[in-house]
Scaffold this motif. Structure first.
Motif, PDB file in Angstrom:
ATOM      1  N   GLY A  16       0.853  -1.171   0.000  1.00 55.08           N
ATOM      2  CA  GLY A  16       0.000   0.000   0.000  1.00 55.08           C
ATOM      3  C   GLY A  16       0.890   1.221   0.000  1.00 55.08           C
ATOM      4  O   GLY A  16       1.705   1.392   0.908  1.00 55.08           O
ATOM      5  N   GLY A  17       0.792   2.074  -1.022  1.00 56.17           N
ATOM      6  CA  GLY A  17       1.705   3.205  -1.117  1.00 56.17           C
ATOM      7  C   GLY A  17       3.141   2.721  -1.171  1.00 56.17           C
ATOM      8  O   GLY A  17       3.477   1.809  -1.923  1.00 56.17           O
ATOM      9  N   THR A  18       3.996   3.291  -0.324  1.00 59.96           N
ATOM     10  CA  THR A  18       5.408   2.908  -0.293  1.00 59.96           C
ATOM     11  C   THR A  18       5.714   1.958   0.860  1.00 59.96           C
ATOM     12  O   THR A  18       6.861   1.815   1.266  1.00 59.96           O
ATOM     13  CB  THR A  18       6.306   4.160  -0.196  1.00 59.96           C
ATOM     14  OG1 THR A  18       5.931   4.924   0.962  1.00 59.96           O
ATOM     15  CG2 THR A  18       6.155   5.039  -1.430  1.00 59.96           C
ATOM     16  N   SER A  19       4.676   1.303   1.379  1.00 55.51           N
ATOM     17  CA  SER A  19       4.845   0.319   2.455  1.00 55.51           C
ATOM     18  C   SER A  19       4.265  -1.018   2.023  1.00 55.51           C
ATOM     19  O   SER A  19       3.541  -1.110   1.028  1.00 55.51           O
ATOM     20  CB  SER A  19       4.125   0.785   3.732  1.00 55.51           C
ATOM     21  OG  SER A  19       4.721   1.929   4.272  1.00 55.51           O
ATOM     22  N   LYS A  20       4.584  -2.055   2.777  1.00 55.35           N
ATOM     23  CA  LYS A  20       3.899  -3.330   2.601  1.00 55.35           C
ATOM     24  C   LYS A  20       3.794  -4.019   3.948  1.00 55.35           C
ATOM     25  O   LYS A  20       4.581  -3.775   4.863  1.00 55.35           O
ATOM     26  CB  LYS A  20       4.587  -4.221   1.568  1.00 55.35           C
ATOM     27  CG  LYS A  20       6.042  -4.547   1.829  1.00 55.35           C
ATOM     28  CD  LYS A  20       6.592  -5.357   0.649  1.00 55.35           C
ATOM     29  CE  LYS A  20       8.083  -5.661   0.829  1.00 55.35           C
ATOM     30  NZ  LYS A  20       8.624  -6.448  -0.307  1.00 55.35           N
ATOM     31  N   GLY A  21       2.766  -4.876   4.065  1.00 63.77           N
ATOM     32  CA  GLY A  21       2.528  -5.519   5.344  1.00 63.77           C
ATOM     33  C   GLY A  21       1.640  -6.736   5.186  1.00 63.77           C
ATOM     34  O   GLY A  21       1.133  -7.036   4.102  1.00 63.77           O
ATOM     35  N   VAL A  22       1.459  -7.441   6.299  1.00 64.32           N
ATOM     36  CA  VAL A  22       0.642  -8.643   6.332  1.00 64.32           C
ATOM     37  C   VAL A  22      -0.742  -8.260   6.846  1.00 64.32           C
ATOM     38  O   VAL A  22      -0.873  -7.692   7.936  1.00 64.32           O
ATOM     39  CB  VAL A  22       1.278  -9.724   7.222  1.00 64.32           C
ATOM     40  CG1 VAL A  22       0.452 -11.005   7.167  1.00 64.32           C
ATOM     41  CG2 VAL A  22       2.718 -10.002   6.787  1.00 64.32           C
ATOM     42  N   PHE A  23      -1.775  -8.579   6.067  1.00 68.02           N
ATOM     43  CA  PHE A  23      -3.157  -8.226   6.375  1.00 68.02           C
ATOM     44  C   PHE A  23      -3.910  -9.465   6.861  1.00 68.02           C
ATOM     45  O   PHE A  23      -3.793 -10.541   6.273  1.00 68.02           O
ATOM     46  CB  PHE A  23      -3.865  -7.677   5.139  1.00 68.02           C
ATOM     47  CG  PHE A  23      -3.516  -6.250   4.799  1.00 68.02           C
ATOM     48  CD1 PHE A  23      -4.494  -5.272   4.776  1.00 68.02           C
ATOM     49  CD2 PHE A  23      -2.216  -5.894   4.485  1.00 68.02           C
ATOM     50  CE1 PHE A  23      -4.192  -3.959   4.455  1.00 68.02           C
ATOM     51  CE2 PHE A  23      -1.891  -4.580   4.153  1.00 68.02           C
ATOM     52  CZ  PHE A  23      -2.884  -3.607   4.145  1.00 68.02           C
ATOM     53  N   LYS A  56      17.373  -8.290  10.392  1.00 64.73           N
ATOM     54  CA  LYS A  56      17.121  -8.728   9.016  1.00 64.73           C
ATOM     55  C   LYS A  56      15.717  -9.306   8.841  1.00 64.73           C
ATOM     56  O   LYS A  56      15.221  -9.389   7.722  1.00 64.73           O
ATOM     57  CB  LYS A  56      18.149  -9.791   8.591  1.00 64.73           C
ATOM     58  CG  LYS A  56      19.596  -9.332   8.655  1.00 64.73           C
ATOM     59  CD  LYS A  56      19.863  -8.188   7.693  1.00 64.73           C
ATOM     60  CE  LYS A  56      21.330  -7.792   7.713  1.00 64.73           C
ATOM     61  NZ  LYS A  56      21.598  -6.610   6.858  1.00 64.73           N
ATOM     62  N   GLN A  57      15.110  -9.785   9.917  1.00 61.60           N
ATOM     63  CA  GLN A  57      13.786 -10.426   9.888  1.00 61.60           C
ATOM     64  C   GLN A  57      13.748 -11.578   8.873  1.00 61.60           C
ATOM     65  O   GLN A  57      12.761 -11.813   8.189  1.00 61.60           O
ATOM     66  CB  GLN A  57      12.688  -9.401   9.593  1.00 61.60           C
ATOM     67  CG  GLN A  57      12.505  -8.403  10.737  1.00 61.60           C
ATOM     68  CD  GLN A  57      11.463  -7.338  10.454  1.00 61.60           C
ATOM     69  OE1 GLN A  57      11.300  -6.906   9.322  1.00 61.60           O
ATOM     70  NE2 GLN A  57      10.762  -6.897  11.471  1.00 61.60           N
ATOM     71  N   GLY A  62       8.732  -9.808   7.524  1.00 59.84           N
ATOM     72  CA  GLY A  62       9.204  -8.433   7.521  1.00 59.84           C
ATOM     73  C   GLY A  62      10.359  -8.224   6.564  1.00 59.84           C
ATOM     74  O   GLY A  62      11.075  -9.170   6.204  1.00 59.84           O
ATOM     75  N   GLY A  63      10.572  -6.978   6.179  1.00 55.08           N
ATOM     76  CA  GLY A  63      11.654  -6.634   5.266  1.00 55.08           C
ATOM     77  C   GLY A  63      12.747  -5.819   5.905  1.00 55.08           C
ATOM     78  O   GLY A  63      13.558  -5.213   5.209  1.00 55.08           O
ATOM     79  N   THR A  65      12.822  -3.015   7.472  1.00 45.20           N
ATOM     80  CA  THR A  65      12.726  -1.563   7.465  1.00 45.20           C
ATOM     81  C   THR A  65      11.400  -1.182   8.105  1.00 45.20           C
ATOM     82  O   THR A  65      10.487  -2.009   8.198  1.00 45.20           O
ATOM     83  CB  THR A  65      12.764  -0.979   6.036  1.00 45.20           C
ATOM     84  OG1 THR A  65      11.553  -1.342   5.350  1.00 45.20           O
ATOM     85  CG2 THR A  65      13.969  -1.487   5.259  1.00 45.20           C
ATOM     86  N   SER A  66      11.284   0.067   8.505  1.00 43.78           N
ATOM     87  CA  SER A  66      10.022   0.506   9.113  1.00 43.78           C
ATOM     88  C   SER A  66       8.867   0.394   8.123  1.00 43.78           C
ATOM     89  O   SER A  66       7.719   0.192   8.513  1.00 43.78           O
ATOM     90  CB  SER A  66      10.146   1.950   9.613  1.00 43.78           C
ATOM     91  OG  SER A  66      10.307   2.859   8.527  1.00 43.78           O
ATOM     92  N   SER A  67       9.159   0.506   6.817  1.00 48.28           N
ATOM     93  CA  SER A  67       8.123   0.462   5.792  1.00 48.28           C
ATOM     94  C   SER A  67       7.610  -0.941   5.526  1.00 48.28           C
ATOM     95  O   SER A  67       6.558  -1.117   4.900  1.00 48.28           O
ATOM     96  CB  SER A  67       8.661   1.027   4.469  1.00 48.28           C
ATOM     97  OG  SER A  67       9.089   2.354   4.634  1.00 48.28           O
ATOM     98  N   THR A  68       8.354  -1.960   5.982  1.00 44.14           N
ATOM     99  CA  THR A  68       8.004  -3.340   5.653  1.00 44.14           C
ATOM    100  C   THR A  68       7.846  -4.211   6.892  1.00 44.14           C
ATOM    101  O   THR A  68       7.754  -5.435   6.768  1.00 44.14           O
ATOM    102  CB  THR A  68       9.071  -3.950   4.732  1.00 44.14           C
ATOM    103  OG1 THR A  68      10.363  -3.856   5.372  1.00 44.14           O
ATOM    104  CG2 THR A  68       9.132  -3.214   3.405  1.00 44.14           C
ATOM    105  N   SER A  69       7.794  -3.591   8.055  1.00 43.16           N
ATOM    106  CA  SER A  69       7.618  -4.329   9.312  1.00 43.16           C
ATOM    107  C   SER A  69       6.252  -3.967   9.891  1.00 43.16           C
ATOM    108  O   SER A  69       6.149  -3.396  10.975  1.00 43.16           O
ATOM    109  CB  SER A  69       8.748  -3.986  10.295  1.00 43.16           C
ATOM    110  OG  SER A  69       8.673  -4.804  11.442  1.00 43.16           O
TER     111      SER A  69
END
Length: 392
Positions: A16-23, A56-57, A62-63, A65-69
């Motif tokens: 979503g936008g410049t982030s990603k996550g688990v929904f 490293k997750q 997770g990736g 970074t704050s954008s992927t965690s």
């Protein structure tokens, strides 16, 4: 010695936008994680792969970074005239906690699509072709968000030609409106001022604009802290002294904003507030190699997220930027040249972004009715995520 088998949980991995996550849908979570508490936090930490001392997750989604965690839980609406409840959890990378104190504006762009695909939006409200308006209740900050999701042949349209700096490939445009974006129950300007003198050990007194809009944000002048506003991630994230300086600003600003009682509490509240620094327009080269001209933007903004310089701009911080830009006298408004503004285009490390806001002064207090921006979203993977049994 026997070990419990892995547990599989229905989940969707989305950008979503410049982030990603688990929904997740709330009803799909294990019973112990369907309510707030330690079990839920432990589950989400294990899903993402935290805490990871290697940062490293690797053993999770997770990736690093704050954008992927990030994690999202969607549920049936608890507020009338809404389609879905949206709860956001920012997962710490190297520490064992999930921060529930704020929203993720970028992932908000994916919430509408997930709500449609997940059965939260009534079928009669989904057109065969056109735009589906999804009414989202943001449960972290208790605010309404409206997502305008494109529909083609009765299904969410994800592909398109809308380009978003910070995202490699084009996709379908999703317009997101943040209604009454002042965060939480307090005033938009918790100190009562559009600018304040913020005392920061080691720096002295800094001029700061501290605003609750989208997400609590502390804006400072780039030049006052030794920067130009054209910095990229490598200019800051590899400098421990710089990171410590920003964390000190954040901790003391959080106390001044009334978010915490003592600076020591800031370590347990990494997601909020944000710290950003602003400067007038200047030429620079974005992280992609794209040249950004001073004439292409109204101002420069760089923002810190979870202790690091963000690679682009958090969606919630973009709301704060838009709102502050619309209010004369803020550092953001001044960096953009002052005056009345309903929209600005700002330069960030990955490129540019245009955001708009409506703000007005009522009885001496500023309020905002909404902030608007365009994002995009896409499903990356769907199915089940697995975590070791006994880990939550």
């Amino acid at each position: 010695m026997s070990h419990p088998a892995q547990v599989k949980i229905p989940a969707t991995y989305m950008r979503g936008g410049t982030s990603k996550g688990v929904f997740f849908r709330l009803q799909d979570l294990p019973a112990s994680a369907q309510v707030p508490g330690e079990a839920r936090d432990r589950l989400l930490l294990r899903v993402i792969g935290s805490p990871d001392p290697y940062q490293k997750q690797t053993d999770g989604m997770g990736g690093a970074t704050s954008s992927t965690s990030k994690t999202v839980i969607l549920a049936e609406p608890t507020v009338p005239d809404h389609d879905v409840d949206y709860l956001f959890g920012q997962v710490s990378i190297d520490k064992p906690f999930v921060d529930w104190s704020g929203n993720c504006g970028n992932l908000t762009a994916a919430v509408g699509a997930f709500a449609i695909n997940g059965g939260f939006v009534s079928p009669e409200r989904i057109p065969d072709n056109g735009i589906c308006t999804v009414r989202i209740w943001q449960a972290n900050i208790r605010k309404t968000i409206i997502a305008q999701v494109p529909i083609t042949n009765g299904e969410v349209q994800e592909t398109g030609d809308f380009e978003l700096d910070g995202v490699t490939f084009p996709a379908a445009e999703v317009q997101v409106e943040f209604m009454d974006p002042a965060d939480g129950e307090g005033a938009m300007f918790p100190t009562g001022n559009v600018q304040d003198d913020l005392d920061v050990p080691g720096l002295g007194s800094l001029r700061a604009t501290m605003i609750n809009a989208g997400i609590p944000t502390i804006f400072v002048d780039a030049e006052a802290i030794g920067y130009t506003g054209t910095e990229l991630q490598d200019d800051i994230n590899g400098n421990p002294d710089a990171l410590a300086m920003f964390e000190t600003i954040r901790a003391h600003g959080a106390v001044r904003m009334g978010l915490i009682n003592h600076v020591d509490e800031a370590a347990g509240r990494q997601h909020t507030p944000k710290v950003a620094f602003v400067a007038p327009p200047a030429d620079y080269v974005a992280s992609s190699g794209k040249s950004i001209g001073a004439g292409d933007i109204d101002l420069l903004v760089r923002a810190m997220s979870m202790g690091k310089l963000h690679h682009a701009m958090m969606g919630t911080a973009a709301v704060a930027i838009a709102t502050a830009a619309a209010i004369p006298g803020t550092l953001v408004n001044q960096a953009a040249g002052g005056g009345d503004r309903s929209a600005v285009t700002f330069g960030h490390p990955s490129g540019t972004l245009r955001v708009g806001a409506e703000a007005r002064e009522v009885d001496g207090d500023w309020t905002a009715t909404k902030a608007v921006m365009s994002r995009s979203a896409r499903i990356l993977m769907e199915g089940w995520v697995r975590v070791p049994g006994g880990s939550f």
